[in-house]
Each structure stands twice: as structure tokens, then as C-alpha cells.
Design a protein around this motif. Structure first.
Motif, PDB file in Angstrom:
ATOM      1  N   THR A  29       0.835  -1.200   0.000  1.00 41.54           N
ATOM      2  CA  THR A  29       0.000   0.000   0.000  1.00 41.54           C
ATOM      3  C   THR A  29       0.873   1.255   0.000  1.00 41.54           C
ATOM      4  OG1 THR A  29      -0.207  -0.139   2.402  1.00 41.54           O
ATOM      5  CG2 THR A  29      -2.008  -1.056   1.091  1.00 41.54           C
ATOM      6  N   ALA A  30       2.035   1.168   0.616  1.00 44.83           N
ATOM      7  CA  ALA A  30       2.948   2.310   0.639  1.00 44.83           C
ATOM      8  C   ALA A  30       3.435   2.641  -0.776  1.00 44.83           C
ATOM      9  CB  ALA A  30       4.142   2.022   1.548  1.00 44.83           C
ATOM     10  N   ARG A  31       3.764   1.611  -1.553  1.00 41.89           N
ATOM     11  CA  ARG A  31       4.237   1.835  -2.934  1.00 41.89           C
ATOM     12  C   ARG A  31       3.126   2.446  -3.786  1.00 41.89           C
ATOM     13  NH1 ARG A  31       6.998   3.557  -6.725  1.00 41.89           N
ATOM     14  NH2 ARG A  31       7.557   2.239  -8.470  1.00 41.89           N
ATOM     15  N   VAL A  32       1.906   1.943  -3.654  1.00 42.98           N
ATOM     16  CA  VAL A  32       0.776   2.493  -4.405  1.00 42.98           C
ATOM     17  C   VAL A  32       0.542   3.938  -3.981  1.00 42.98           C
ATOM     18  CG1 VAL A  32      -1.721   2.349  -4.763  1.00 42.98           C
ATOM     19  CG2 VAL A  32      -0.317   0.287  -4.902  1.00 42.98           C
ATOM     20  N   SER A  33       0.649   4.219  -2.701  1.00 44.37           N
ATOM     21  CA  SER A  33       0.478   5.575  -2.195  1.00 44.37           C
ATOM     22  C   SER A  33       1.524   6.520  -2.796  1.00 44.37           C
ATOM     23  CB  SER A  33       0.562   5.587  -0.674  1.00 44.37           C
ATOM     24  OG  SER A  33       0.390   6.891  -0.183  1.00 44.37           O
ATOM     25  N   GLU A  34       2.769   6.074  -2.893  1.00 44.20           N
ATOM     26  CA  GLU A  34       3.832   6.890  -3.494  1.00 44.20           C
ATOM     27  C   GLU A  34       3.501   7.222  -4.947  1.00 44.20           C
ATOM     28  OE1 GLU A  34       7.439   4.667  -3.120  1.00 44.20           O
ATOM     29  OE2 GLU A  34       7.646   5.084  -0.982  1.00 44.20           O
ATOM     30  N   ILE A  35       3.011   6.228  -5.686  1.00 43.66           N
ATOM     31  CA  ILE A  35       2.646   6.446  -7.085  1.00 43.66           C
ATOM     32  C   ILE A  35       1.468   7.400  -7.181  1.00 43.66           C
ATOM     33  CG2 ILE A  35       1.711   5.332  -9.158  1.00 43.66           C
ATOM     34  CD1 ILE A  35       3.363   2.816  -8.324  1.00 43.66           C
ATOM     35  N   LYS A  90       4.895  10.879  -5.858  1.00 43.10           N
ATOM     36  CA  LYS A  90       6.234  10.864  -5.268  1.00 43.10           C
ATOM     37  C   LYS A  90       7.178   9.947  -6.015  1.00 43.10           C
ATOM     38  CE  LYS A  90       4.682  12.192  -0.711  1.00 43.10           C
ATOM     39  NZ  LYS A  90       4.488  11.828   0.674  1.00 43.10           N
ATOM     40  N   SER A  91       6.611   8.996  -6.784  1.00 43.72           N
ATOM     41  CA  SER A  91       7.450   8.134  -7.615  1.00 43.72           C
ATOM     42  C   SER A  91       6.669   7.697  -8.841  1.00 43.72           C
ATOM     43  CB  SER A  91       7.941   6.916  -6.825  1.00 43.72           C
ATOM     44  OG  SER A  91       6.876   6.020  -6.581  1.00 43.72           O
ATOM     45  N   GLU A  92       7.405   7.345  -9.869  1.00 43.23           N
ATOM     46  CA  GLU A  92       6.807   6.874 -11.116  1.00 43.23           C
ATOM     47  C   GLU A  92       6.715   5.350 -11.077  1.00 43.23           C
ATOM     48  OE1 GLU A  92       5.955   8.587 -14.066  1.00 43.23           O
ATOM     49  OE2 GLU A  92       6.110  10.409 -12.854  1.00 43.23           O
ATOM     50  N   PRO A  93       5.685   4.791 -11.692  1.00 42.53           N
ATOM     51  CA  PRO A  93       5.621   3.327 -11.752  1.00 42.53           C
ATOM     52  C   PRO A  93       6.701   2.786 -12.684  1.00 42.53           C
ATOM     53  CG  PRO A  93       3.788   4.312 -12.965  1.00 42.53           C
ATOM     54  CD  PRO A  93       4.525   5.423 -12.294  1.00 42.53           C
ATOM     55  N   SER A  94       7.253   1.640 -12.337  1.00 46.78           N
ATOM     56  CA  SER A  94       8.231   0.993 -13.221  1.00 46.78           C
ATOM     57  C   SER A  94       7.503   0.507 -14.468  1.00 46.78           C
ATOM     58  CB  SER A  94       8.881  -0.188 -12.500  1.00 46.78           C
ATOM     59  OG  SER A  94       7.905  -1.202 -12.283  1.00 46.78           O
ATOM     60  N   LEU A  95       8.264   0.053 -15.455  1.00 43.96           N
ATOM     61  CA  LEU A  95       7.664  -0.467 -16.677  1.00 43.96           C
ATOM     62  C   LEU A  95       6.769  -1.663 -16.372  1.00 43.96           C
ATOM     63  CD1 LEU A  95       7.439  -0.138 -19.693  1.00 43.96           C
ATOM     64  CD2 LEU A  95       9.462  -1.552 -19.963  1.00 43.96           C
ATOM     65  N   LYS A  96       7.209  -2.543 -15.475  1.00 42.95           N
ATOM     66  CA  LYS A  96       6.408  -3.711 -15.111  1.00 42.95           C
ATOM     67  C   LYS A  96       5.100  -3.286 -14.440  1.00 42.95           C
ATOM     68  CE  LYS A  96       6.229  -7.810 -12.144  1.00 42.95           C
ATOM     69  NZ  LYS A  96       4.820  -7.552 -11.885  1.00 42.95           N
ATOM     70  N   ILE A  97       5.195  -2.348 -13.504  1.00 44.34           N
ATOM     71  CA  ILE A  97       3.992  -1.865 -12.823  1.00 44.34           C
ATOM     72  C   ILE A  97       3.080  -1.156 -13.823  1.00 44.34           C
ATOM     73  CG2 ILE A  97       3.110  -0.277 -11.067  1.00 44.34           C
ATOM     74  CD1 ILE A  97       5.687  -0.881  -9.457  1.00 44.34           C
ATOM     75  N   GLY A  98       3.669  -0.385 -14.722  1.00 47.24           N
ATOM     76  CA  GLY A  98       2.885   0.280 -15.759  1.00 47.24           C
ATOM     77  C   GLY A  98       2.142  -0.724 -16.624  1.00 47.24           C
ATOM     78  N   ARG A  99       2.808  -1.813 -16.971  1.00 45.91           N
ATOM     79  CA  ARG A  99       2.172  -2.869 -17.756  1.00 45.91           C
ATOM     80  C   ARG A  99       1.000  -3.470 -16.986  1.00 45.91           C
ATOM     81  NH1 ARG A  99       6.275  -6.266 -18.247  1.00 45.91           N
ATOM     82  NH2 ARG A  99       7.176  -5.087 -19.950  1.00 45.91           N
ATOM     83  N   ASP A 100       1.220  -3.724 -15.693  1.00 49.12           N
ATOM     84  CA  ASP A 100       0.143  -4.280 -14.864  1.00 49.12           C
ATOM     85  C   ASP A 100      -1.021  -3.298 -14.732  1.00 49.12           C
ATOM     86  OD1 ASP A 100       1.523  -6.640 -14.473  1.00 49.12           O
ATOM     87  OD2 ASP A 100       2.269  -6.094 -12.476  1.00 49.12           O
ATOM     88  N   ILE A 101      -0.712  -2.028 -14.567  1.00 47.63           N
ATOM     89  CA  ILE A 101      -1.765  -1.009 -14.488  1.00 47.63           C
ATOM     90  C   ILE A 101      -2.588  -1.029 -15.769  1.00 47.63           C
ATOM     91  CG2 ILE A 101      -2.192   1.490 -14.512  1.00 47.63           C
ATOM     92  CD1 ILE A 101       0.192   1.739 -12.515  1.00 47.63           C
ATOM     93  N   SER A 102      -1.902  -1.086 -16.893  1.00 47.51           N
ATOM     94  CA  SER A 102      -2.590  -1.107 -18.183  1.00 47.51           C
ATOM     95  C   SER A 102      -3.507  -2.316 -18.310  1.00 47.51           C
ATOM     96  CB  SER A 102      -1.568  -1.100 -19.320  1.00 47.51           C
ATOM     97  OG  SER A 102      -2.200  -1.238 -20.561  1.00 47.51           O
TER      98      SER A 102
END
Length: 121
Positions: free
Chosen positions: A86-92, A96-108
């Protein structure tokens, strides 16, 4: 074509559009005077709004928030869906931080957001 040159003319055009809308529908002939006037005024208002009231491109965070709303889920559930803390999602979500390519793919994939939007192109 004529242009709307100031706010008073813009407001008058909006008022006239409101008056014309009940008079025009899908079955109104395209040569009807009300149809023609509505079409012309709508184009003029659109041009004025493009200059004076532009709508900016939404950010990825805005789009994710909209998708969460549409899906009826919160950030905690999003963290579960993406397999993140939840902390990582909160940062995004707080920028405060950009999603990595992998996280971006999962978001998509998991939120059904166009990859071009996720990549910002």
C-alpha cells in the motif's frame, strides 16, 4: 465564418444554444433554420472554448483515480490487484514516484487503461 470575440458574446451564444436545443433533434432536416443556426453557433462556441477554456490532458494519476472510482475500489484494493504494498501504491498515487515499466504494464492490463496513456504518449 464569424467568431465570438468576447465573453459577453460567448454567454449570449450559449443562451441561444439553450433555446435552440429543444427545437432540434435527430429527425430535424439539415436545412432547417434552427438546425443550421445551432450547428453554426456550436462551432463558434467550440472555437472560443478551445482558446479561452482549454481542457488539459489528464495525468496518469487522474486516469487511475477515475478507473478506481469506476471500478468501485480504493488504493488498498489496487495494491492487492497489482501485488504491491500500500505504501508503494500511495507513493505512485501521490506523485512521489513513477511506476516501473512492469507496474505500468500491470496497471494497463489490470485496470484496462490504454498502454499509450500509461506511457504518456
Amino acid at each position: 465564418m464569424a467568431q465570438i470575440k468576447n465573453e459577453a458574446a460567448y454567454r449570449a451564444a450559449l443562451k441561444r444554444i439553450d433555446e435552440l436545443l429543444p427545437l432540434v433533434n435527430d429527425s430535424t432536416p439539415t436545412d432547417d433554420k434552427n438546425y443550421l443556426e445551432l450547428d453554426m453557433l456550436s462551432d463558434m462556441v467550440e472555437e472560443y472554448e478551445d482558446v479561452h477554456y482549454p481542457i488539459g490532458k489528464p495525468s496518469l494519476i487522474d486516469i487511475i483515480r477515475l478507473r478506481l472510482y469506476e471500478m468501485g475500489i480504493n488504493q488498498t484494493k489496487l495494491a492487492e490487484i497489482l501485488g504491491l504494498s500500500t505504501a508503494r501504491v500511495s507513493e505512485i498515487m501521490n506523485g512521489k514516484s513513477e511506476p516501473s515499466l512492469k507496474i505500468g504494464r500491470d496497471i494497463s492490463k489490470k485496470l484496462n487503461i490504454d498502454p499509450a496513456i500509461v506511457l504518456g504518449v
